[in-house]
Design an enzyme around this catalytic site. Structure first.
Site, PDB file in Angstrom:
ATOM      1  CE1 TYR A  16      -4.217  -1.326  -0.430  1.00 57.11           C
ATOM      2  CE2 TYR A  16      -3.316  -3.060   0.951  1.00 57.11           C
ATOM      3  CZ  TYR A  16      -4.290  -2.608   0.079  1.00 57.11           C
ATOM      4  OH  TYR A  16      -5.316  -3.424  -0.289  1.00 57.11           O
TER       5      TYR A  16
ATOM      6  NE  ARG B  79      -0.093  -0.089  -6.289  1.00 57.58           N
ATOM      7  CZ  ARG B  79       1.021  -0.834  -6.252  1.00 57.58           C
ATOM      8  NH1 ARG B  79       1.119  -1.858  -5.438  1.00 57.58           N
ATOM      9  NH2 ARG B  79       2.049  -0.540  -7.013  1.00 57.58           N
TER      10      ARG B  79
ATOM     11  CD  GLN C 266     -17.001   0.185  -7.332  1.00 56.74           C
ATOM     12  OE1 GLN C 266     -16.870  -1.020  -7.199  1.00 56.74           O
ATOM     13  NE2 GLN C 266     -17.391   0.727  -8.469  1.00 56.74           N
ATOM     14  CG  ASN C 267     -11.641   4.661  -8.258  1.00 58.12           C
ATOM     15  OD1 ASN C 267     -11.926   3.467  -8.408  1.00 58.12           O
ATOM     16  ND2 ASN C 267     -11.754   5.558  -9.219  1.00 58.12           N
TER      17      ASN C 267
ATOM     18  CG  HIS D 146     -14.128  -0.166  -1.910  1.00 57.37           C
ATOM     19  ND1 HIS D 146     -14.120  -0.626  -3.201  1.00 57.37           N
ATOM     20  CD2 HIS D 146     -15.268  -0.668  -1.346  1.00 57.37           C
ATOM     21  CE1 HIS D 146     -15.215  -1.371  -3.419  1.00 57.37           C
ATOM     22  NE2 HIS D 146     -15.921  -1.398  -2.318  1.00 57.37           N
TER      23      HIS D 146
ATOM     24  N   GLY E 260     -16.610   3.519 -15.499  1.00 54.00           N
ATOM     25  CA  GLY E 260     -15.384   2.737 -15.310  1.00 54.00           C
ATOM     26  C   GLY E 260     -15.399   1.731 -14.183  1.00 54.00           C
ATOM     27  CB  THR E 261     -17.272   0.275 -11.798  1.00 56.48           C
ATOM     28  OG1 THR E 261     -17.394  -0.888 -10.971  1.00 56.48           O
ATOM     29  CG2 THR E 261     -18.644   0.837 -12.093  1.00 56.48           C
ATOM     30  CB  SER E 262     -15.796  -4.818 -13.856  1.00 54.20           C
ATOM     31  OG  SER E 262     -15.465  -5.059 -12.507  1.00 54.20           O
TER      32      SER E 262
HETATM   33  N1  APR Z   1     -12.219   4.815 -19.026  1.00 59.44           N
HETATM   34  C1  APR Z   1     -13.340   4.275 -18.484  1.00 59.44           C
HETATM   35  N2  APR Z   1     -13.434   2.991 -18.118  1.00 59.44           N
HETATM   36  C2  APR Z   1     -12.344   2.214 -18.286  1.00 59.44           C
HETATM   37  C3  APR Z   1     -11.143   2.707 -18.852  1.00 59.44           C
HETATM   38  C4  APR Z   1     -11.102   4.083 -19.238  1.00 59.44           C
HETATM   39  N3  APR Z   1     -10.020   4.642 -19.783  1.00 59.44           N
HETATM   40  N4  APR Z   1     -10.247   1.681 -18.891  1.00 59.44           N
HETATM   41  C5  APR Z   1     -10.866   0.600 -18.382  1.00 59.44           C
HETATM   42  N5  APR Z   1     -12.139   0.911 -18.022  1.00 59.44           N
HETATM   43  C6  APR Z   1     -13.188   0.065 -17.423  1.00 59.44           C
HETATM   44  C7  APR Z   1     -13.087  -1.413 -17.754  1.00 59.44           C
HETATM   45  O1  APR Z   1     -13.712  -1.694 -19.007  1.00 59.44           O
HETATM   46  C8  APR Z   1     -13.850  -2.029 -16.565  1.00 59.44           C
HETATM   47  O2  APR Z   1     -15.254  -2.111 -16.824  1.00 59.44           O
HETATM   48  O3  APR Z   1     -13.075   0.154 -16.024  1.00 59.44           O
HETATM   49  C9  APR Z   1     -13.593  -1.025 -15.431  1.00 59.44           C
HETATM   50  C10 APR Z   1     -12.609  -1.486 -14.385  1.00 59.44           C
HETATM   51  O4  APR Z   1     -13.130  -2.560 -13.666  1.00 59.44           O
HETATM   52  P1  APR Z   1     -12.345  -3.172 -12.407  1.00 59.44           P
HETATM   53  O5  APR Z   1     -10.899  -3.318 -12.746  1.00 59.44           O
HETATM   54  O6  APR Z   1     -13.075  -4.396 -11.967  1.00 59.44           O
HETATM   55  O7  APR Z   1     -12.445  -2.019 -11.283  1.00 59.44           O
HETATM   56  P2  APR Z   1     -13.622  -1.699 -10.259  1.00 59.44           P
HETATM   57  O8  APR Z   1     -14.943  -2.034 -10.854  1.00 59.44           O
HETATM   58  O9  APR Z   1     -13.398  -0.311  -9.792  1.00 59.44           O
HETATM   59  O10 APR Z   1     -13.309  -2.713  -9.089  1.00 59.44           O
HETATM   60  C11 APR Z   1     -14.133  -2.691  -7.947  1.00 59.44           C
HETATM   61  O11 APR Z   1     -12.726  -4.239  -6.774  1.00 59.44           O
HETATM   62  O12 APR Z   1     -10.593  -4.953  -6.248  1.00 59.44           O
HETATM   63  C12 APR Z   1     -11.702  -4.271  -5.806  1.00 59.44           C
HETATM   64  O13 APR Z   1     -11.822  -2.717  -4.074  1.00 59.44           O
HETATM   65  C13 APR Z   1     -11.410  -2.870  -5.408  1.00 59.44           C
HETATM   66  O14 APR Z   1     -12.739  -0.884  -5.697  1.00 59.44           O
HETATM   67  C14 APR Z   1     -12.261  -2.047  -6.337  1.00 59.44           C
HETATM   68  C15 APR Z   1     -13.375  -2.992  -6.684  1.00 59.44           C
END
Ligand code: APR
Length: 227
Positions: free
Chosen positions: A53, A56, A86-87, A104, A170-172
């Site tokens: 961390y 990071r 979530q960031n 988070h 930008g979240t999966s």
């Molecule tokens: N702009 C927008 N979205 C983007 C970009 C970009 N330039 N590049 C990638 N992405 C998208 C991807 O397509 C994906 O859908 O961002 C998303 C990232 O997903 P994850 O890596 O799963 O991140 P997140 O959803 O924030 O993860 C959630 O998981 O590990 C834990 O606590 C951690 O907060 C985190 C949580």
């Protein structure tokens, strides 16, 4: 004033040079999540977790907000905006957003390893073994690990129920309870999603999709909303 609620994930900070979690090889900066982001990992090897961390935090301090963070801050000229992120970076705040809820945690603060609600600012980027809270417990990064409670989730859910407009960026949506927040947004509230690779969702059809990188898509959307 119209209330805009924004839920952001790692994707909004990708273009600031901070890596997303699930885009590459299932590792986070070369580590298995279980080895660095769980209470068990901390018990097993606190030095490794602390150092992970610290690295990071160093990257976050060196990173700069991008056009997407700034575009969200600009929305405050006309709207009552709340960002739920979530960031663990502080790029929304550094871009000028006022109401930011960190689901988070935030890596620029420390917390007591015994009492998670005891948090402190960190001087610089490094938290050392031996750095203690006011009651003598070791300090760790103020982040929520897998298997830990998400104290802000109820507040975030409440905020979602009051959205007049909702934006997902930008979240999966792979991690709960954060992913479940979408279900608290009223059915008739217009919803947008900005992501270059739009994830599959149950509520898919109710979202207006902007299949772009955040710096392009969020800017486009903000320009449109601000007229
Ligand atoms: N702009 C927008 N979205 C983007 C970009 C970009 N330039 N590049 C990638 N992405 C998208 C991807 O397509 C994906 O859908 O961002 C998303 C990232 O997903 P994850 O890596 O799963 O991140 P997140 O959803 O924030 O993860 C959630 O998981 O590990 C834990 O606590 C951690 O907060 C985190 C949580």
């Amino acid at each position: 004033m119209k209330k805009i609620v924004v839920l952001t994930g790692a994707g909004i900070s990708a273009e600031s040079g901070l890596k997303t979690f699930r885009d590459s090889d299932g590792l986070w900066e070369g580590y298995n999540i279980e080895d660095v982001a769980t209470p068990e990992a901390w018990k097993r090897n606190p030095e490794l977790v602390q150092d992970f961390y610290n690295q990071r935090r160093k990257s976050v301090i060196e990173a700069k907000p991008n056009e997407a963070h700034y575009a969200l801050a600009r929305l405050e000229e006309k709207f009552d905006v709340t960002i739920i992120t979530q960031n663990i970076d502080d790029l929304h705040e550094r871009a000028g957003s006022i109401n930011v809820v960190h689901l988070h945690g935030i890596i620029t603060r420390s917390q007591s390893s015994r009492k998670p609600d005891l948090t402190y600012p960190i001087n610089g980027w490094e938290l050392k073994m031996g750095d203690k809270c006011e009651f003598g417990s070791q300090l760790r990064a103020h982040v929520v690990w897998f298997g830990e409670a998400v104290p802000m989730i109820e507040k975030a859910a409440q905020i979602c129920t009051r959205a007049d407009l909702f934006i997902l960026i930008g979240t999966s949506l792979a991690v709960y309870p954060a992913a479940g927040l979408v279900d608290y947004v009223p059915r008739n509230t217009p919803k947008y999603i900005v992501d270059p690779k739009i994830p599959h969702m149950n509520t898919d059809s109710s979202f207006i999709k902007i299949e772009e990188k955040a710096t392009v898509g969020v800017k486009m959307l903000a320009d449109k909303l601000l007229g």
